[in-house]
Enzyme design. Sequence first.
Site, PDB file in Angstrom:
ATOM      1  N   GLU A 244       0.924  -1.032   0.152  1.00 34.80           N
ATOM      2  CA  GLU A 244       0.202  -0.060   0.208  1.00 34.80           C
ATOM      3  C   GLU A 244       0.668   1.086   0.164  1.00 34.80           C
ATOM      4  O   GLU A 244       1.539   1.926   1.375  1.00 34.80           O
ATOM      5  CB  GLU A 244      -1.044  -0.369   1.019  1.00 34.80           C
ATOM      6  CG  GLU A 244      -1.836  -1.186   1.451  1.00 34.80           C
ATOM      7  CD  GLU A 244      -2.461  -1.039   0.200  1.00 34.80           C
ATOM      8  OE1 GLU A 244      -3.090   0.089  -0.778  1.00 34.80           O
ATOM      9  OE2 GLU A 244      -3.579  -2.242   0.246  1.00 34.80           O
ATOM     10  N   CYS A 278      -2.676   9.002   2.127  1.00 32.36           N
ATOM     11  CA  CYS A 278      -1.528   8.590   1.261  1.00 32.36           C
ATOM     12  C   CYS A 278      -2.756   8.942   0.131  1.00 32.36           C
ATOM     13  O   CYS A 278      -3.200   9.506  -1.225  1.00 32.36           O
ATOM     14  CB  CYS A 278      -2.066   7.173   1.298  1.00 32.36           C
ATOM     15  SG  CYS A 278      -3.311   5.835   2.499  1.00 32.36           S
TER      16      CYS A 278
HETATM   17  P1  NAD Z   1       8.632   4.391   4.899  1.00 34.28           P
HETATM   18  O1  NAD Z   1       8.361   3.819   3.385  1.00 34.28           O
HETATM   19  O2  NAD Z   1       9.181   5.394   5.094  1.00 34.28           O
HETATM   20  O3  NAD Z   1       7.958   3.466   6.120  1.00 34.28           O
HETATM   21  C1  NAD Z   1       7.505   2.343   6.573  1.00 34.28           C
HETATM   22  C2  NAD Z   1       7.793   1.358   6.870  1.00 34.28           C
HETATM   23  O4  NAD Z   1       9.052   0.524   6.692  1.00 34.28           O
HETATM   24  C3  NAD Z   1       8.414   1.935   8.581  1.00 34.28           C
HETATM   25  O5  NAD Z   1       7.735   1.344   9.127  1.00 34.28           O
HETATM   26  C4  NAD Z   1       9.286   1.715   8.119  1.00 34.28           C
HETATM   27  O6  NAD Z   1      10.112   1.452   9.545  1.00 34.28           O
HETATM   28  C5  NAD Z   1       9.721   0.014   7.085  1.00 34.28           C
HETATM   29  N1  NAD Z   1      11.059   0.350   6.524  1.00 34.28           N
HETATM   30  C6  NAD Z   1      11.802   1.123   6.048  1.00 34.28           C
HETATM   31  N2  NAD Z   1      12.758   0.852   5.652  1.00 34.28           N
HETATM   32  C7  NAD Z   1      12.569  -0.714   5.466  1.00 34.28           C
HETATM   33  C8  NAD Z   1      13.104  -1.835   4.608  1.00 34.28           C
HETATM   34  N3  NAD Z   1      14.185  -1.854   4.136  1.00 34.28           N
HETATM   35  N4  NAD Z   1      12.697  -3.340   4.940  1.00 34.28           N
HETATM   36  C9  NAD Z   1      11.685  -2.932   5.540  1.00 34.28           C
HETATM   37  N5  NAD Z   1      10.865  -2.808   6.070  1.00 34.28           N
HETATM   38  C10 NAD Z   1      11.432  -1.218   6.582  1.00 34.28           C
HETATM   39  O7  NAD Z   1       7.078   5.217   4.521  1.00 34.28           O
HETATM   40  P2  NAD Z   1       6.222   6.573   5.530  1.00 34.28           P
HETATM   41  O8  NAD Z   1       7.642   7.903   5.689  1.00 34.28           O
HETATM   42  O9  NAD Z   1       6.662   5.568   6.701  1.00 34.28           O
HETATM   43  O10 NAD Z   1       4.480   6.929   5.528  1.00 34.28           O
HETATM   44  C11 NAD Z   1       4.046   6.960   4.231  1.00 34.28           C
HETATM   45  C12 NAD Z   1       4.134   6.773   3.419  1.00 34.28           C
HETATM   46  O11 NAD Z   1       3.063   5.638   3.335  1.00 34.28           O
HETATM   47  C13 NAD Z   1       3.623   7.288   2.291  1.00 34.28           C
HETATM   48  O12 NAD Z   1       3.803   7.185   0.808  1.00 34.28           O
HETATM   49  C14 NAD Z   1       1.985   7.589   1.621  1.00 34.28           C
HETATM   50  O13 NAD Z   1       1.857   7.948   0.890  1.00 34.28           O
HETATM   51  C15 NAD Z   1       1.871   5.974   2.466  1.00 34.28           C
HETATM   52  N6  NAD Z   1       0.756   5.637   2.656  1.00 34.28           N
HETATM   53  C16 NAD Z   1       0.047   4.448   2.045  1.00 34.28           C
HETATM   54  C17 NAD Z   1      -1.495   4.441   2.524  1.00 34.28           C
HETATM   55  C18 NAD Z   1      -1.817   3.658   1.297  1.00 34.28           C
HETATM   56  O14 NAD Z   1      -3.016   2.847   2.356  1.00 34.28           O
HETATM   57  N7  NAD Z   1      -1.536   2.960  -0.023  1.00 34.28           N
HETATM   58  C19 NAD Z   1      -1.606   4.475   4.087  1.00 34.28           C
HETATM   59  C20 NAD Z   1      -0.524   4.956   3.992  1.00 34.28           C
HETATM   60  C21 NAD Z   1       0.231   5.720   3.932  1.00 34.28           C
END
Ligand code: NAD
Length: 526
Positions: A244, A278
């Site tokens: 997502e 998002c």
């Molecule tokens: P991010 O990708 O930086 O982090 C998301 C999660 O992934 C965190 O828990 C982080 O610790 C973990 N993570 C980071 N690197 C990783 C790796 N290499 N392996 C496994 N896990 C890892 O995103 P963010 O800044 O926390 O969130 C913002 C983004 O989320 C925005 O782009 C937003 O649009 C998206 N989002 C999408 C939805 C949806 O339903 N499509 C909902 C909410 C947020």
Amino acid sequence: MASVIKLESNVEESISYNPATGVEVGRVAQTSAEDVQAAVDRSRETFHKWKNTTFRERRALIMKAREVVLSEMDEIAHLISAESGKPFGEAIAMEIAPVLDLMQYFARRAERILKPRRIGIGLYATMGRYSKIVYHPLGVVGIIPAWNYPFSIPLGEAAMALMAGNSVVIKPSELTPIIGLKIGEVFAKAGAPENLVQVISGDGRTGAALVDAAPDKIMFTGSVATGKKIAAAAAKNLTSVVLELGGKDPMIVFDDANLELAAGAAVWGAFCNAGQSCSSVERLYAQEGVAEKLTKLIVDKTRELKQGTGDREDVSIGAMSSERQLKIVEDHVNDFREAGATIEIGGKRNEALDGLFYEPTVITGATNDMRPMQEETFGPTLPIATFKTEEEAIALANDSEFGLTASVWTRDYAKGKRVAGKIEAGSVCVNEVLYTHGIGQTPWGGFKNSGRGRTHGREGLMELVQPQHIHVNRFALLPDAWWMPYSATAVETFRGIATKFASGSLAKTTTLIPQLWKRIRELRKK
Ligand code: NAD
């Protein structure tokens, strides 16, 4: 806001702060890669017991967890507000209420959705065969959420996974670890068996360790960049993933729309959760004839919004969750300025407040060739562009690598539905905006770079099970015509199967019967 400190030689502790005040909310130790693997191993052991529970038993757990959330609603909302910066009323409206609804829906409905079902197999049925599909749980589901809806997204996904018979390991965002732990506490208070729901803590390294520990599914919510890394890492163990990801969601307002409503929707859609959804409205396309009037209504409504700490009931816009995110917003607004767009209101940090506050910002004169019209901003900005025709509006909306949600505003419902069907996005609303993630009954997910797979709805539950096809031949008296050994009669029969049986026509297939008998007699003589 979060900072990491070294406790001992190899243990790191992360401190979580309130982004509106800078006050510490709590501390958690980073789970090591070995401990992550141990958590997944324990989870798998528990899964082998949980998969044998009845839907009634699973329902009892989820409904009990619901009661725990309900009884602690204000406390949980204040915690969400403190750790993420959002107004606590918004935490109730946009996190707690939707997840409570989702939990009751899947607690009651999962059994019916996952009921074994017979499916039609066409002419094979005339040969005495039938097919049944049964759904098996997958095993350990690893949930890696973002920080923007830190309670509702992982809790909702966990509830669905458990109803499907899986066990769960959650790795909350490093920006909201205390809320993550709260989810574990909710299930513990509800009486969940030991290790059925485990919460591990840490940043991306812990998330990566969870992927490497080979759970049976990863439910990931976050950025496109991390989604790609997770998909690549998961491929090593063939772990399937639901991604997502981000959005750049368009809102199209036609000149026959109810402008007062559309303006209210645009303001809420762009600024709720300080624009960190998002499915936030990140691009507004107004038809030329109404653009000016709509902009004025939006600016007037924006001016009325109070910004401040999330604990106040009259605050509509809280703090942003991190300095990093706020800097992206500053960068995008500067880019708009430099590209010649006009800042109608906002356009800067809120200097009257100490925390990470950015003023709600309305921008006009935006065009799709400006960089921030293509990249996700994830902040309280609302850029407005204009269009002339329906075709142009569709082309502008689709001119994006993302495709999460979109909205179309018009009093002509036929036009609304026609345009909705042409927009490349996972959810498209007509005269509504943003909130469909809150409808647990409907599938949620993106087209294009906004994601892969679905959460929520029947489709989301199907991501958490593996279908098994059970095929029964009730007349197991004769060999099948396609068995070995092959012969000239066999090949003639296969031609008939290809041209008659495979046509799906019973009448044509009936003419094949003499040839089939010839072939079966041949096989029985062998
Ligand atoms: P991010 O990708 O930086 O982090 C998301 C999660 O992934 C965190 O828990 C982080 O610790 C973990 N993570 C980071 N690197 C990783 C790796 N290499 N392996 C496994 N896990 C890892 O995103 P963010 O800044 O926390 O969130 C913002 C983004 O989320 C925005 O782009 C937003 O649009 C998206 N989002 C999408 C939805 C949806 O339903 N499509 C909902 C909410 C947020």
